[in-house]
Design an enzyme around this catalytic site. Structure first.
Site, PDB file in Angstrom:
ATOM      1  N   LYS A 194     -25.271  19.265  31.836  1.00  0.00           N
ATOM      2  CA  LYS A 194     -25.155  19.890  30.519  1.00  0.00           C
ATOM      3  C   LYS A 194     -24.061  20.927  30.574  1.00  0.00           C
ATOM      4  CE  LYS A 194     -25.848  23.659  30.710  1.00  0.00           C
ATOM      5  NZ  LYS A 194     -25.120  24.734  31.501  1.00  0.00           N
ATOM      6  N   TYR A 201     -29.727  26.082  26.376  1.00  0.00           N
ATOM      7  CA  TYR A 201     -31.123  25.982  26.824  1.00  0.00           C
ATOM      8  C   TYR A 201     -32.078  26.374  25.703  1.00  0.00           C
ATOM      9  CZ  TYR A 201     -29.546  25.234  31.584  1.00  0.00           C
ATOM     10  OH  TYR A 201     -28.964  24.706  32.701  1.00  0.00           O
TER      11      TYR A 201
HETATM   12  P1  NDP Z   1     -18.332  25.433  39.758  1.00  0.00           P
HETATM   13  O1  NDP Z   1     -17.095  26.062  39.247  1.00  0.00           O
HETATM   14  O2  NDP Z   1     -19.124  26.165  40.776  1.00  0.00           O
HETATM   15  O3  NDP Z   1     -17.988  24.003  40.384  1.00  0.00           O
HETATM   16  C1  NDP Z   1     -17.286  23.023  39.671  1.00  0.00           C
HETATM   17  C2  NDP Z   1     -16.681  22.038  40.654  1.00  0.00           C
HETATM   18  O4  NDP Z   1     -16.045  21.015  39.908  1.00  0.00           O
HETATM   19  C3  NDP Z   1     -15.604  22.642  41.533  1.00  0.00           C
HETATM   20  O5  NDP Z   1     -16.130  23.234  42.692  1.00  0.00           O
HETATM   21  C4  NDP Z   1     -14.758  21.438  41.854  1.00  0.00           C
HETATM   22  O6  NDP Z   1     -15.358  20.718  42.941  1.00  0.00           O
HETATM   23  C5  NDP Z   1     -14.908  20.541  40.623  1.00  0.00           C
HETATM   24  N1  NDP Z   1     -13.717  20.578  39.761  1.00  0.00           N
HETATM   25  C6  NDP Z   1     -12.976  19.504  39.437  1.00  0.00           C
HETATM   26  N2  NDP Z   1     -11.967  19.842  38.641  1.00  0.00           N
HETATM   27  C7  NDP Z   1     -12.040  21.178  38.459  1.00  0.00           C
HETATM   28  C8  NDP Z   1     -11.253  22.110  37.720  1.00  0.00           C
HETATM   29  N3  NDP Z   1     -10.174  21.735  37.006  1.00  0.00           N
HETATM   30  N4  NDP Z   1     -11.636  23.417  37.758  1.00  0.00           N
HETATM   31  C9  NDP Z   1     -12.707  23.809  38.443  1.00  0.00           C
HETATM   32  N5  NDP Z   1     -13.481  22.958  39.149  1.00  0.00           N
HETATM   33  C10 NDP Z   1     -13.160  21.653  39.157  1.00  0.00           C
HETATM   34  O7  NDP Z   1     -19.226  25.074  38.475  1.00  0.00           O
HETATM   35  P2  NDP Z   1     -20.789  24.801  38.440  1.00  0.00           P
HETATM   36  O8  NDP Z   1     -21.208  24.040  39.618  1.00  0.00           O
HETATM   37  O9  NDP Z   1     -21.483  26.063  38.122  1.00  0.00           O
HETATM   38  O10 NDP Z   1     -20.894  23.889  37.101  1.00  0.00           O
HETATM   39  C11 NDP Z   1     -20.587  22.498  37.094  1.00  0.00           C
HETATM   40  C12 NDP Z   1     -21.300  21.825  35.913  1.00  0.00           C
HETATM   41  O11 NDP Z   1     -22.696  21.984  36.067  1.00  0.00           O
HETATM   42  C13 NDP Z   1     -20.982  22.398  34.529  1.00  0.00           C
HETATM   43  O12 NDP Z   1     -20.981  21.370  33.573  1.00  0.00           O
HETATM   44  C14 NDP Z   1     -22.124  23.349  34.263  1.00  0.00           C
HETATM   45  O13 NDP Z   1     -22.370  23.567  32.882  1.00  0.00           O
HETATM   46  C15 NDP Z   1     -23.267  22.641  34.935  1.00  0.00           C
HETATM   47  N6  NDP Z   1     -24.316  23.583  35.393  1.00  0.00           N
HETATM   48  C16 NDP Z   1     -25.616  23.287  35.116  1.00  0.00           C
HETATM   49  C17 NDP Z   1     -26.619  24.111  35.569  1.00  0.00           C
HETATM   50  C18 NDP Z   1     -28.024  23.709  35.381  1.00  0.00           C
HETATM   51  O14 NDP Z   1     -28.892  24.540  35.619  1.00  0.00           O
HETATM   52  N7  NDP Z   1     -28.319  22.479  35.001  1.00  0.00           N
HETATM   53  C19 NDP Z   1     -26.317  25.367  36.278  1.00  0.00           C
HETATM   54  C20 NDP Z   1     -24.919  25.543  36.586  1.00  0.00           C
HETATM   55  C21 NDP Z   1     -23.980  24.681  36.131  1.00  0.00           C
HETATM   56  P3  NDP Z   1     -14.470  20.094  44.136  1.00  0.00           P
HETATM   57  O15 NDP Z   1     -13.866  21.273  44.850  1.00  0.00           O
HETATM   58  O16 NDP Z   1     -15.458  19.345  44.929  1.00  0.00           O
HETATM   59  O17 NDP Z   1     -13.439  19.220  43.482  1.00  0.00           O
END
Ligand code: NDP
Length: 341
Positions: free
Chosen positions: A104, A189
Site C-alpha cells: 500500500k 490506514y
Molecule cells: P524504503 O525507502 O525503506 O525502501 C524502498 C526500497 O525500494 C529501496 O531500499 C530500494 O531497494 C527500492 N527502490 C527502487 N527504486 C527506488 C527509488 N527510485 N528510490 C528509492 N528506493 C527505491 O521504503 P519502505 O520499505 O519504507 O517502503 C516501501 C513500500 O512499502 C512503500 O510502498 C510503502 O508505502 C510500503 N510500506 C508499507 C508498510 C506497511 O506497514 N504495510 C510500512 C512501510 C512501508 P533496493 O536497494 O533493493 O533496490
C-alpha cells in the site's frame, strides 16, 4: 505445509519494510517462503539472499523480469518499492505470469490502479494489496463486532494515524515517487480501516489540508483531516499527519456502546476496550487476543488464495477504491466543498 509445497515469493525492493518486517515474517509463515529477490543494490541483495537461504542465482536486478519469469520456484511477487513504481512493477510481474502482492498505497493514482487490475486480469494472475491490518486479529475482531452489530447502529467512527517525519531526502517527500504525503502513506490506514469495519462505501467526503512552512513539505502534504459520510448515516472523522506525536487509534461509537482499539494501525501493541452501560453502571472490558505477526498472516492469506484459487480479501479493486477516495479527499480539500461519490 512442508517447505517443498509452500508458495515461493520473490521480494522486489529491499528497503526498510522488506528487511525489518517482511523477510523476518516469512519465518512465521506456514504456506509461503521467500525464493527470490529483485533489487537495485546487488551487494546488499546477495547478502540478504545468503541470510535467508535464497539461491544467489535467484537474485535479479530491476531489468530481470524475463529471467524471473523463467524461474519456476517463483509463484508470486511481493512489490515493496516506492509507491509510484508499483504500477510498472505489477504490470511486469503479471507479464511474467506471476501472482502479485503489492504494498500500500497501491499506486500514485486511480488511473494507475486501474491499469494494474487490467494487466493482472489479462494475465490471469491474482492481485492483492497488502492491507496488513485487515489480517491483524484485533482489527478483525473490531470488524466482527461492528458487522455483528454488537452495540447496534454505528453513529461515529474516529480514526487517527499520525507520526513525525524527519527524512528530507527520502522518496516519501518527493511527489513523483510517493504520489502524496501523509494521506497515501499513513492516512490510508484510517480510510481503509473505516471502510473495512463498516462494510459500506462513503457517499461523500469533506477535507482540509495544512502543511507547515518546513521545507520538508515543499512537495507533499503534512496534515489532513477528512470526514466520510456513509449510506447508513454513520460519519467517520479521520486525521493524519507527518508532524504530530504518534497516535494510531480507532474508536467506534454505536447506539449501545463504544469500541476502542489503541495502536490499531501499529505493527504490534493493539489493545481493545469495549464500553457499554449496564443499568446505571458503565461496564468496561479489555478484550485480549493472542498476538500474531500480521505480515505473516497477510502473506499466508495470499499463499492460500493461490493454492486454493480464491480471491484475496483485499484484491486490486480494494486498492483502487482507496485511490478514488484519496483523489476525492484532495479535491474536497482544494475546493473546500463536499465531494459526492
Ligand atoms: P524504503 O525507502 O525503506 O525502501 C524502498 C526500497 O525500494 C529501496 O531500499 C530500494 O531497494 C527500492 N527502490 C527502487 N527504486 C527506488 C527509488 N527510485 N528510490 C528509492 N528506493 C527505491 O521504503 P519502505 O520499505 O519504507 O517502503 C516501501 C513500500 O512499502 C512503500 O510502498 C510503502 O508505502 C510500503 N510500506 C508499507 C508498510 C506497511 O506497514 N504495510 C510500512 C512501510 C512501508 P533496493 O536497494 O533493493 O533496490
Amino acid at each position: 505445509l512442508p517447505p517443498g509445497e509452500r508458495v515461493g515469493f520473490a521480494i522486489v525492493g529491499l528497503g526498510r519494510l522488506s528487511l525489518e518486517e517482511i523477510l523476518p515474517a516469512f519465518g512465521e509463515c506456514r504456506r509461503a517462503k521467500p525464493v527470490a529477490l529483485m533489487s537495485g543494490s546487488p551487494d546488499k541483495a546477495k547478502a540478504v539472499a545468503a541470510q535467508h537461504g535464497i539461491k544467489p542465482e535467484a537474485v535479479y536486478g530491476y531489468d530481470g523480469w524475463d529471467a524471473l519469469a523463467r524461474n519456476p520456484e517463483v509463484k508470486a511477487v511481493y512489490i515493496v518499492t516506492p509507491n509510484a513504481l508499483h504500477r510498472d512493477q505489477v504490470i511486469a510481474a503479471a507479464g511474467a505470469g506471476k501472482h502479485v502482492l503489492c504494498e500500500k498505497p497501491m499506486a500514485a493514482s486511480a488511473a494507475e490502479a486501474r491499469a494494474m487490475i487490467d494487466a493482472c486480469a489479462k494475465a490471469n494472475v491474482k492481485l492483492m494489496i497488502a492491507y496488513r491490518c485487515q489480517y491483524e486479529p484485533y482489527n478483525r475482531e473490531v470488524v466482527r463486532l461492528v458487522r455483528g452489530a454488537k452495540y447496534g447502529k454505528v453513529k461515529l467512527i474516529e480514526a487517527t494515524n499520525t507520526q513525525t517525519m524527519s527524512l528530507p531526502e527520502q522518496w516519501r517527500m518527493r511527489k513523483a515517487l510517493a504520489g502524496g504525503g501523509a494521506l497515501p502513506d499513513i492516512g490510508l490506514y484510517c480510510l481503509n480501516g473505516v471502510r473495512a469495519l463498516i462494510g459500506e462505501e462513503p457517499v461523500s467526503v469533506q477535507a482540509q489540508i495544512h502543511s507547515s512552512d518546513d521545507p520538508l513539505y515543499r512537495e507533499v502534504e503534512e496534515t489532513v483531516a477528512f470526514t466520510l459520510r456513509f449510506p447508513s448515516g454513520a460519519l467517520a472523522l479521520c486525521s493524519t499527519s507527518y508532524g504530530a506525536h504518534e497516535t494510531r487509534s480507532l474508536t467506534v461509537q454505536a447506539e449501545g456502546g463504544a469500541i476502542q482499539l489503541q495502536n490499531a494501525f501499529a505493527y504490534e501493541g493493539q489493545r481493545l476496550f469495549l464500553n457499554h452501560r449496564e443499568g446505571k453502571a458503565e461496564a468496561k472490558e479489555e478484550r485480549v487476543l493472542g498476538a500474531k505477526n500480521q505480515f505473516a498472516l497477510e502473506i499466508d492469506h495470499m499463499a492460500t488464495c493461490i493454492l486454493e484459487n480464491r480471491t484475496p480479501r483485499t484484491p486490486g479493486e480494494e486498492g483502487l477504491q482507496d485511490q478514488i477516495l484519496m483523489e476525492a479527499i484532495y479535491e474536497a480539500a482544494r475546493t473546500g466543498n463536499a465531494v459526492a461519490l
